[in-house]
Design a protein around this motif. Sequence first.
Motif, PDB file in Angstrom:
ATOM      1  N   THR A  10       0.838  -1.195   0.000  1.00 28.53           N
ATOM      2  CA  THR A  10       0.000   0.000   0.000  1.00 28.53           C
ATOM      3  C   THR A  10       0.875   1.247   0.000  1.00 28.53           C
ATOM      4  OG1 THR A  10      -1.673  -1.184   1.250  1.00 28.53           O
ATOM      5  CG2 THR A  10      -1.862   1.197   1.181  1.00 28.53           C
ATOM      6  N   THR A  11       1.901   1.248   0.840  1.00 29.63           N
ATOM      7  CA  THR A  11       2.879   2.325   0.842  1.00 29.63           C
ATOM      8  C   THR A  11       4.259   1.694   0.691  1.00 29.63           C
ATOM      9  OG1 THR A  11       1.488   3.528   2.421  1.00 29.63           O
ATOM     10  CG2 THR A  11       3.711   4.368   2.039  1.00 29.63           C
ATOM     11  N   PRO A  12       5.049   2.057  -0.336  1.00 27.45           N
ATOM     12  CA  PRO A  12       6.375   1.458  -0.529  1.00 27.45           C
ATOM     13  C   PRO A  12       7.306   1.772   0.640  1.00 27.45           C
ATOM     14  CG  PRO A  12       5.658   2.690  -2.474  1.00 27.45           C
ATOM     15  CD  PRO A  12       4.716   3.032  -1.365  1.00 27.45           C
ATOM     16  N   ASP A  13       8.468   1.077   0.698  1.00 25.78           N
ATOM     17  CA  ASP A  13       9.460   1.401   1.722  1.00 25.78           C
ATOM     18  C   ASP A  13      10.020   2.789   1.440  1.00 25.78           C
ATOM     19  OD1 ASP A  13      12.099   1.251   0.174  1.00 25.78           O
ATOM     20  OD2 ASP A  13      11.282  -0.728  -0.251  1.00 25.78           O
ATOM     21  N   ALA A  14      10.706   3.340   2.427  1.00 27.58           N
ATOM     22  CA  ALA A  14      11.148   4.737   2.352  1.00 27.58           C
ATOM     23  C   ALA A  14      12.067   5.004   1.162  1.00 27.58           C
ATOM     24  CB  ALA A  14      11.843   5.129   3.652  1.00 27.58           C
TER      25      ALA A  14
END
Length: 490
Positions: free
Chosen positions: A160-164
Amino acid sequence: MKPLTQLLKSLKRHELVGDAGVQVTAVVFDSRAVEPSGVPGAGPLYVAQRGTQTDGHRYIPQAVERGAKVVVCETLPEETASGVTYVKVADSTVALGNLAAAFYDNPSRRLKLVGITGTNGKTTTVTLLHRLFMQLGHQTGLLSTIVNKIGWEEIPATHTTPDAVELNALLRRMVDAGCEYCFMEVSSHAICQHRIAGLQFAGGIFSNITHDHLDFHKTFVNYIAAKKAFFDHLPKSAFALTNVDDKNGMVMVQNSRAKVCTYSLQTAADFKGLILEDGFRGLQMRINDREVFFKLCGKFNAYNLLAIYGAAILLEMPQDEVLMQMSTLESAAGRFQLIHRADGATAIVDYAHTPDALENVLATILEVTRRKHDVITVVGCGGDRDKTKRPEMAAIACKYSTRVILTSDNPRTEDPEAILNDMLAGVTAAKRKNLLVIENRREAIKTACMLLQPDGVLLVAGKGHENYQEINHVKHHFDDTEEVRRDFEL
């Protein structure tokens, strides 16, 4: 390459051991991804994170052996390697976000980044905002569960949200491609795991919050706190747009420094909506003082449309042009996606995988049909996830449907039969006479299509846009939409 001295400016506190003049060629958090640069005095920066499964500090020697020239960690190793610089920080996960942002020249500050968080509605909202702004003539980025986009170029999404690091790399590509805006889903996991650390948001949107992800957060209070943390950290220059019809809507923005704005179908708000007509052909709505027809249907989509409209106005888009373009928008893949059969029957493929989402979709179907047509629901629950919602999901399906078929839905490492038994616990004896249990999802959908009468409605819930079934760590191709379309053509 970036000089370490420049990257260290992104950290509030740190302790340096070694040469700060080293040139950093990459920021990595997986020791296996470290690759030597081949350039004297330059190399990758490895961030040792403490995760739930393993501790990255254990892999510092491997990272150094593979060519890391800088190690960021919370605890310095007993023995330090010659020619390697060590940076001690209080929280390496937060440091990773800040370092990744600095390495890619802080791309979130070079466009207007808007994050959407909440249990339901995130994907539809970001997808339609992306389409809207592209149609308004603005190059725009998208970060969603379904896909990431730079303009219209699609990049497959894995989280849903990629890694930093991936997140900042994507934002950098968006900036380089001329993107002025980016709309992204912000999951509670990403907030807790500091994957959005180092990002500057121009705005945040809250959709709603219901029973979900308690396998990760353990309690509903923790889940609320995770979502709220996103709004707590918005800058004063940003906006915080919240759904005041959700009982936690104003809780989310209590401590936010951002400009707080509201949207509602039920009470006074900055962006007030009224549903005039709702049907499978679309929604007739009044938004503030304007009446518009939209191609989407359902009360939940009315909320999504209000959020989209509010965000566009807060981003200073022209009202009339916004409403005109919004009237052309169609649903995102697997989000109340309609499939029609020649005899008048309708199938709806939807990602509803929480009790609240399933109830909202089924309630919408009954509202649209005015309870005049049979409703068949095919639904399952994922394995290795929150078990407490399983009986509730089955009970809701039985409450709103003429007939229910319980089936498999990404069992992962669990026994599908055990999952189905958990679901059956929520079904009363009286309701079981209209219930079938068909573990094989393909057979379940095929059976439902055979049982579906002309003018009836079939809901296939739980997977939506997903095109796989995950069984024992292996993803097998499976697409609910493909299955329904094939069965409808038989």
